[in-house]
Design an enzyme around this catalytic site. Structure first.
Site, PDB file in Angstrom:
ATOM      1  N   TRP A 126       7.781  12.934  95.386  1.00 39.38           N
ATOM      2  CA  TRP A 126       6.462  12.995  96.010  1.00 39.38           C
ATOM      3  C   TRP A 126       5.985  11.595  96.384  1.00 39.38           C
ATOM      4  CZ3 TRP A 126       3.562  14.636  99.290  1.00 39.38           C
ATOM      5  CH2 TRP A 126       2.159  14.744  99.246  1.00 39.38           C
ATOM      6  N   ALA A 134       7.553  18.041  98.202  1.00 38.68           N
ATOM      7  CA  ALA A 134       7.898  16.727  98.738  1.00 38.68           C
ATOM      8  C   ALA A 134       8.953  16.795  99.835  1.00 38.68           C
ATOM      9  CB  ALA A 134       8.377  15.822  97.602  1.00 38.68           C
ATOM     10  N   LYS A 143      -2.404  24.376  88.222  1.00 40.71           N
ATOM     11  CA  LYS A 143      -1.512  25.293  88.944  1.00 40.71           C
ATOM     12  C   LYS A 143      -0.088  25.229  88.406  1.00 40.71           C
ATOM     13  CE  LYS A 143       0.354  21.791  91.446  1.00 40.71           C
ATOM     14  NZ  LYS A 143       1.756  21.464  91.735  1.00 40.71           N
TER      15      LYS A 143
END
Length: 725
Positions: free
Chosen positions: A322, A460, A511
């Site tokens: 990321w 990513a 999440k």
């Protein structure tokens, strides 16, 4: 300074060719001397020197071997003092005629009205000092004798964009983008200047100029005849420009004011107390030797001033997938898509492994360890030295695993540039005895800088392939958020601003827990109905948990890409779902085969194998959230979070993720001290109970295979009981 239209235009025309030849490149802090064109000088120039002449030499010139005085170059390379003032300016004041425009407005109006030569003669008298500025203005207006209709026709014939000096609009735009206040201070008239101000986006109240007086028709109530001008305006007399700047300072909290102009009356702005802090002479349209001699900094191209403006240096702290996707977007924006030239082209990236990986990134411009096959950009500079990465950085981008952020910040204490701003792309939190602490809060409290967050549904690799993605920037400081938006926004990466940084950051944190549950559902071979139920319950618990801890969190945040968007993306294609699926299959296969103690492969093993060096932060986040739930007695209020955490730590079998209401009610023994990290394999009695529950779960699915799996699981449980210490 007023100048005849003919003189300005001739000088400007002669300068065009010369400017194309000039060496005017200013890049970042490296300022290359400019060579002024000889066509605008009355005497020849000495060739540009590498060094700067002394102050006396620059003002007086030097004596050649034949005794003649030869003027020296203008100070085209700013002193450190001038550069510092320019980069810190709160307000910049511009002369208009022959500075912003390529001609004198009043002389051009005279030409339009057919009295060009007469008005030019009066202009020259004002310039050579044989007539006062006030009298010169009066007599020129009498000769021009225009009406309001004439003014309107003149503006239509000479629209603002046709009169601008090259590069001036880009310079003013760059200043405005940086929040610098721009003023016009002119000996011309507002009626002629306001269209130019409007074209440049300068408010009317920032225009200091003379006003025409009109005779009004008694019957129509309309102005019909020019009868003079308002002599009370400071620009109607000598020393008027420093007086105007003094008024600006009186009404605004500006620390630093700069004046830019071509003439002596502009130079006066720094020669009077209360005036400007710096005068920059402009030779873009016309060069005046008196101004060249006195100006602390002189430019022949406005690009030099744009290039000399401060640029924001960016440092990215992290080198995972990321972080690489983020640095790639940043590098594209700083080098290719920076119309205001706000950012330094180079982007530093801290690589904690250092050594060979740093060398590889800098030579190949790729990160083969975490982002193989996707170029980061030639302007990305990797370093293994954390202090070197942040040195002089104005914008810090945190993108490292959340469990390391506090340690990174401690290493950075005292090393971050004052006034820097940060943004966190890291998802997670830290639990302390005083309560939860978000990553942005750690950065803010440890380093004393503002910290925004960027959150969204972003895998990513998809971002690296430039597939459509989106994110929000949750912010406290709008100005900083807008700057970070420019850093990240790409045609394939949409960014919106959200004044709910806590809600956005918590969504990105929680999440991952839900994604573990969805991975368990996949690992048991269940279909989309079960996954949808887990996702829906997960979103509900995310909202309730956020608002229980932080009542200011907004409901609509959960409908943004940082909420439901990130949740769906992570539950479909994220690493947490993938590893949780593999973990669940391993547990079931181990139970069926009766291998070892039947617990399957560990999270750590699968993290190392499947993520190849990246971190599975959701397991740690689940433990951190569960500690909060347990401390506050909230476990039953968040049954999915509680059940997932119990499964992760070996207290419950995976199949109970779809029966989370029962899972949350189960009576289990918890070692509070060790619960903050995944628990080791359970004692014999606990393992027997675990696989007894697992057998029940498998048998509920029915069929011969389930029966065989049940027998194998029972054997595995017995084996675990006999082999445990």
């Amino acid at each position: 300074m007023m100048l005849s239209g003919r003189t300005c235009n001739c000088a400007f025309s002669a300068r065009r060719t010369s400017l194309q030849r000039g060496a005017l490149a200013f890049q970042s802090a490296r300022l290359v001397p400019q060579r002024p064109p000889a066509t605008c000088r009355r005497a020849s120039f000495v060739p540009s020197a590498i060094f700067m002449p002394t102050e006396v030499e620059q003002k007086t010139g030097t004596t050649s071997n034949n005794g003649n005085v030869t003027p020296l170059e203008a100070r085209t390379v700013p002193s450190e003092r001038a550069l510092t003032i320019w980069r810190s300016a709160d307000a910049v004041c511009f002369d208009v005629d022959c500075t912003i425009t390529v001609n004198d407005g009043l002389d051009l109006l005279a030409e339009f009205m057919g009295v060009k030569e007469e008005v030019e003669a009066l202009t020259n008298k004002a310039m050579d000092g044989t007539m006062s500025l006030t009298r010169s203005l009066e007599e020129r207006l009498n000769l021009i004798n225009c009406s309001p209709d004439d003014i309107r026709r003149f503006i239509k014939a000479y629209p603002p964009q046709s009169r601008l000096a090259p590069g001036i609009k880009e310079l003013i735009n760059a200043l405005q983008k940086r929040g610098v206040a721009v003023y016009l201070i002119s000996g011309g008239f507002r009626e002629l200047l306001l269209p130019i101000a409007a074209h440049l986006g300068i408010p009317k109240d920032r225009v200091f100029a003379n006003r025409m007086h009109w005779q009004w028709d008694d019957e129509t109530g309309m102005p019909t005849k020019l009868v003079g001008f308002d002599t009370s305006e400071p620009t109607a007399r000598n020393q008027g420009k420093p007086e105007a700047i003094a008024r600006i300072r009186e009404n605004n909290p500006y620390n630093t004011v700069v004046m830019i102009g071509d003439g002596i009356t502009d130079l006066e702005a720094v020669q009077t107390s209360g005036g400007a802090d710096l005068f920059i002479g402009s030779g873009v349209v016309v060069e005046r030797e008196a101004v060249v001699a006195e100006a602390e900094w002189y430019v022949y191209d406005y690009k030099a001033l744009v290039s000399a403006l401060s640029r924001y240096k960016v440092a990215v702290l992290g080198s995972g997938a990321w972080a690489c996707a983020a640095v790639r977007m940043i590098a594209q924006n700083t080098s290719q898509d920076d119309p205001e030239d706000e950012f330094d082209d180079d982007v530093r990236m801290w690589v904690h492994q250092g050594g060979e990986l740093v060398d590889t990134i800098n030579s190949t411009h790729e990160n083969p360890a975490y982002f193989p096959g996707i170029p980061l950009g030639p302007n990305v500079i990797a370093t293994g030295n954390l202090a070197e990465a942040v040195a002089d950085a104005d914008l810090l981008v945190f993108c490292a695993p959340h469990q390391y952020i506090r340690g990174i910040c401690k290493q950075l204490m005292g090393k971050v540039k004052p006034g820097a701003a940060a943004i966190s792309l890291t998802k997670g939190m830290r639990v302390t005895p005083e309560g939860p602490e978000l990553i942005s809060q750690i950065v803010r409290r440890t380093l004393g800088v503002d910290c925004s967050v960027l959150m969204g549904g972003n895998i990513a690799e998809d971002v690296g392939r430039e597939q459509l993605s989106e994110a929000v920037i949750g912010y406290y400081n709008l100005e900083h958020a807008q700057r970070f938006k420019k850093l990240f926004r790409r045609p394939y990466f949409r960014v919106t601003l959200l004044p709910d940084p806590v809600g956005a950051e918590l969504c990105g944190t929680l999440k991952n827990i839900v994604a573990l549950g969805v991975g368990m559902v996949d690992g048991m071979g269940m279909g989309p109905n079960s996954k949808a139920a887990v996702i829906r319950q997960g979103l509900l618990e995310m909202r309730d948990f956020c608002q229980a801890l932080y009542p200011s969190v907004r409901d609509d945040t959960f409908l943004e890409c940082c909420g439901v968007g990130d949740l769906v993306a992570t539950c479909i294609g994220g690493r947490h779902r993938r590893v949780a699926e593999a973990w669940t299959r391993s547990a079931i296969e181990s139970a069926v085969a009766g291998e070892g103690n039947g617990a399957g492969r560990s999270w750590a093993e699968l993290e190392k194998e499947l993520l190849q060096g990246q971190k599975l932060q959701g397991v740690l986040t689940s433990n951190e959230v569960q500690q909060i739930l347990r401390t506050r007695g909230w476990e039953s209020k968040y049954p999915l979070f509680t059940t997932i955490n119990r499964i992760v730590n070996g207290h419950l079998p995976p199949h109970l993720v779809v029966d989370y209401l029962e899972g949350a009610k189960a009576d289990i023994a918890v070692d509070v001290e060790e619960d903050i990290v995944p628990l080791p394999r359970q004692p014999a009695s606990a393992m027997a109970r675990l696989f007894g529950q697992l057998v029940g779960g498998i048998m509920q699915q029915g069929g011969a295979a389930a029966g065989a799996a049940a027998s194998a699981a029972a054997g595995a449980a017995a084996g675990a009981a006999s082999n445990s210490v």
